[in-house]
Design a protein around this motif. Structure first.
Motif, short mmCIF file in Angstrom:
data_model
loop_
_atom_site.label_atom_id
_atom_site.label_comp_id
_atom_site.label_asym_id
_atom_site.label_seq_id
_atom_site.Cartn_x
_atom_site.Cartn_y
_atom_site.Cartn_z
N PHE A 181 0.83 -1.21 0.00
CA PHE A 181 0.00 0.00 0.00
C PHE A 181 0.87 1.26 0.00
O PHE A 181 1.75 1.42 0.85
N VAL A 182 0.62 2.16 -0.95
CA VAL A 182 1.24 3.49 -1.00
C VAL A 182 0.15 4.47 -1.42
O VAL A 182 -0.50 4.26 -2.46
N ARG A 183 -0.04 5.52 -0.64
CA ARG A 183 -1.09 6.48 -1.00
C ARG A 183 -0.79 7.85 -0.43
O ARG A 183 -0.20 7.97 0.64
N GLU A 184 -1.22 8.87 -1.18
CA GLU A 184 -1.10 10.25 -0.71
C GLU A 184 -2.46 10.73 -0.20
O GLU A 184 -3.49 10.50 -0.84
N PHE A 185 -2.45 11.37 0.95
CA PHE A 185 -3.65 11.97 1.53
C PHE A 185 -3.47 13.48 1.56
O PHE A 185 -2.35 13.98 1.74
N GLU A 186 -4.56 14.20 1.42
CA GLU A 186 -4.48 15.66 1.46
C GLU A 186 -5.43 16.21 2.51
O GLU A 186 -6.60 15.83 2.58
N PHE A 187 -4.89 17.07 3.35
CA PHE A 187 -5.68 17.78 4.35
C PHE A 187 -5.67 19.27 3.99
O PHE A 187 -4.70 19.77 3.41
N LEU A 188 -6.73 19.98 4.37
CA LEU A 188 -6.80 21.41 4.10
C LEU A 188 -6.82 22.19 5.42
O LEU A 188 -7.50 21.81 6.37
N VAL A 189 -6.04 23.27 5.45
CA VAL A 189 -5.97 24.16 6.60
C VAL A 189 -6.49 25.52 6.17
O VAL A 189 -6.01 26.09 5.18
N ASP A 190 -7.48 26.06 6.89
CA ASP A 190 -8.08 27.35 6.55
C ASP A 190 -7.45 28.47 7.37
O ASP A 190 -7.19 28.32 8.57
N GLU B 253 4.46 17.32 3.09
CA GLU B 253 4.79 18.70 2.74
C GLU B 253 3.56 19.56 2.91
O GLU B 253 2.41 19.07 2.82
N ALA B 254 3.77 20.83 3.19
CA ALA B 254 2.65 21.73 3.46
C ALA B 254 2.86 23.04 2.71
O ALA B 254 4.00 23.49 2.49
N ASP B 255 1.75 23.66 2.30
CA ASP B 255 1.78 24.93 1.58
C ASP B 255 1.59 26.09 2.53
O ASP B 255 0.92 25.97 3.57
N SER B 256 2.16 27.23 2.16
CA SER B 256 1.79 28.47 2.84
C SER B 256 0.33 28.77 2.53
O SER B 256 -0.22 28.29 1.54
N ILE B 257 -0.31 29.58 3.39
CA ILE B 257 -1.74 29.80 3.26
C ILE B 257 -2.00 31.30 3.06
O ILE B 257 -1.63 32.12 3.89
N LEU B 258 -2.64 31.64 1.95
CA LEU B 258 -2.95 33.02 1.63
C LEU B 258 -4.03 33.57 2.56
O LEU B 258 -4.77 32.81 3.19
N GLY C 176 -4.77 26.14 2.63
CA GLY C 176 -3.51 25.55 2.20
C GLY C 176 -3.54 24.05 2.39
O GLY C 176 -4.17 23.55 3.34
N ALA C 177 -2.87 23.34 1.51
CA ALA C 177 -2.89 21.87 1.55
C ALA C 177 -1.71 21.33 2.34
O ALA C 177 -0.62 21.90 2.34
N VAL C 178 -1.97 20.23 3.04
CA VAL C 178 -0.92 19.42 3.65
C VAL C 178 -1.03 18.04 3.01
O VAL C 178 -2.05 17.36 3.14
N ARG C 179 0.01 17.65 2.28
CA ARG C 179 0.00 16.37 1.57
C ARG C 179 0.88 15.37 2.30
O ARG C 179 2.05 15.64 2.58
N VAL C 180 0.28 14.22 2.62
CA VAL C 180 0.97 13.18 3.39
C VAL C 180 0.95 11.89 2.59
O VAL C 180 -0.11 11.41 2.19
N THR C 181 2.14 11.34 2.34
CA THR C 181 2.25 10.07 1.63
C THR C 181 2.68 8.99 2.60
O THR C 181 3.69 9.14 3.31
N PHE C 182 1.92 7.91 2.63
CA PHE C 182 2.23 6.78 3.51
C PHE C 182 2.61 5.57 2.67
O PHE C 182 1.86 5.16 1.79
N ASP C 183 3.78 5.01 2.95
CA ASP C 183 4.28 3.80 2.29
C ASP C 183 4.32 2.70 3.34
O ASP C 183 5.08 2.78 4.31
#
Length: 292
Positions: free
Chosen positions: A211-220, A242-247, A252-259
Motif C-alpha cells: 500500500f502506498v497512497r497520498e492523503f491531502e488535508f486542508l488548513v483554513d 509537505e505543506a503549503d503556505s496559506i494566503l 492551504g494543503a498538507v499532503r501526506v504520503t504513507f508507504d
C-alpha cells in the motif's frame, strides 16, 4: 495530593479527552476516558527498582535523574520499531522540558521490544539523547495495571511516583499544554489561532505492505495575512509530508504520503505542521493496520 487537587487535575484532563471524543459528557467513549483518569490520577506508578536507563554507551539508574517530574511513556514495540516510538516528537518534547527554569522534568521511554537488537540499534541511529528503559522482561507492565488505551499509557508523575496526569503529549498538543501547566504551575498564554482544520484524522483500515497512497488535508486561514510553514515533522521514514503556505482568507494543503512497505501491524502516524507566528502545531493523524 488532596482530594481537591485530584478533582482539579481530573477536570483538566477532560480537556485532553476532547482530542479524541469531543466535549466532556458527550459520547460513551469520553465517559470511559474520564473513568480511567479518575481511576489513575493520585495513585502511584511503580518503576522497577533496578530500572536502568540506557543512553548510548552510558547506563544509570532511574534515581540518578533526580527530577521533580518524569513523563513516563510505555511503548510495546511489536513490528516496526520507528512506527511505534515517534522519537522525533519525543526529542522535541524533551527540548521543551529542558527550557523550564523552575522544575526539572525529564521524559523517560519504557520500551518493551520484540527484538532487543532492533531497538538498541534504532535508538543509536536516531541519536536519541533522553533516558530509555529497554524492558525486555516486561517488568514495568507486570508491576503496573496499565490502561487499555495506548494513548493513556503515558504518565506525568512527581518525584514520589504520584500520577498527576495521563495522555500522550507528543501526539496531542492539548495534552502537552496540560502537562506543562501542571509542571510549571501556570497556564501558558496562547494567542487564538487563525488556522482551523475540518478533518485531521484518517483511518485507512487494513492494508497490505504494498500500500502506498497520498492523503491531502486542508488548513483554513481566517486572518488577513499570509501564514507560512515553519516546519513539518513526520514520525518515521514510512511517511513523507509537505505543506503549503496559506494566503489570507484562503486554504492551504498538507499532503501526506504513507508507504506501508516497512510497517507491520497496527500503527498511528501523527504529522505535525508548525506555522510561523502560530503558537501550536496542527497535528494530522493516520491510523490503520498493515498485514504481511
Amino acid at each position: 495530593m488532596t482530594d481537591k487537587t485530584i478533582r482539579t487535575v481530573a477536570a483538566g484532563l477532560c480537556l485532553a479527552a476532547v482530542v479524541f471524543f469531543g466535549a466532556c459528557g458527550g459520547k460513551n467513549g469520553n465517559s470511559g476516558v474520564r473513568a480511567v483518569l479518575a481511576d489513575y490520577i493520585g495513585h502511584t506508578l511503580i518503576l522497577p527498582g533496578d530500572s536502568v536507563c540506557s543512553l548510548f554507551d552510558r547506563s544509570y539508574g532511574i534515581a540518578a535523574l533526580d527530577a521533580d517530574y518524569l513523563v513516563v511513556s510505555y511503548i510495546k514495540s511489536d513490528g516496526c520499531t520507528p512506527c511505534h516510538l515517534h522519537l522525533p516528537y519525543w526529542k522535541e518534547f524533551g527540548s521543551l522540558l529542558d527550557t523550564l527554569s523552575s522544575a526539572i522534568a525529564v521524559p523517560v521511554l519504557v520500551i518493551e521490544p520484540d527484538t532487543l537488537e532492533k531497538v538498541a540499534g534504532f535508538l543509536r541511529t536516531a541519536n536519541y539523547d533522553y533516558p530509555v528503559v529497554i524492558d525486555t522482561l516486561g517488568t514495568f507492565s507486570a508491576l503496573n495495571r496499565l490502561p487499555e488505551q495506548d494513548f493513556l499509557r503515558t504518565f506525568l508523575i512527581d518525584r514520589n511516583g504520584n500520577i498527576l496526569a495521563l495522555g500522550n503529549p507528543v501526539e496531542h498538543d492539548k495534552v502537552a499544554r496540560h502537562f506543562m501547566t501542571l509542571i510549571t504551575g501556570y497556564d501558558r498564554d496562547e494567542t487564538p489561532s487563525p488556522l482551523s482544520v475540518g478533518k485531521n484524522k484518517i483511518d485507512i483500515g487494513t492494508v497490505s505492505q504494498s500500500f502506498v497512497r497520498e492523503f491531502e488535508f486542508l488548513v483554513d486561514n481566517s486572518s488577513g495575512d499570509t501564514i507560512r510553514v515553519e516546519s513539518v515533522m513526520v514520525p518515521c521514514e514510512c511517511v513523507v509530508a509537505e505543506a503549503d503556505s496559506i494566503l489570507p482568507a484562503g486554504s492551504g494543503a498538507v499532503r501526506v504520503t504513507f508507504d506501508a512497505s516497512a510497517t507491520d501491524g497496527a500503527f498511528h502516524h501523527p504529522v505535525a505542521v508548525r506555522y510561523r507566528n502560530v503558537d501550536s502545531p496542527i497535528i494530522f493523524h493516520i491510523y490503520g493496520y498493515v498485514h504481511r
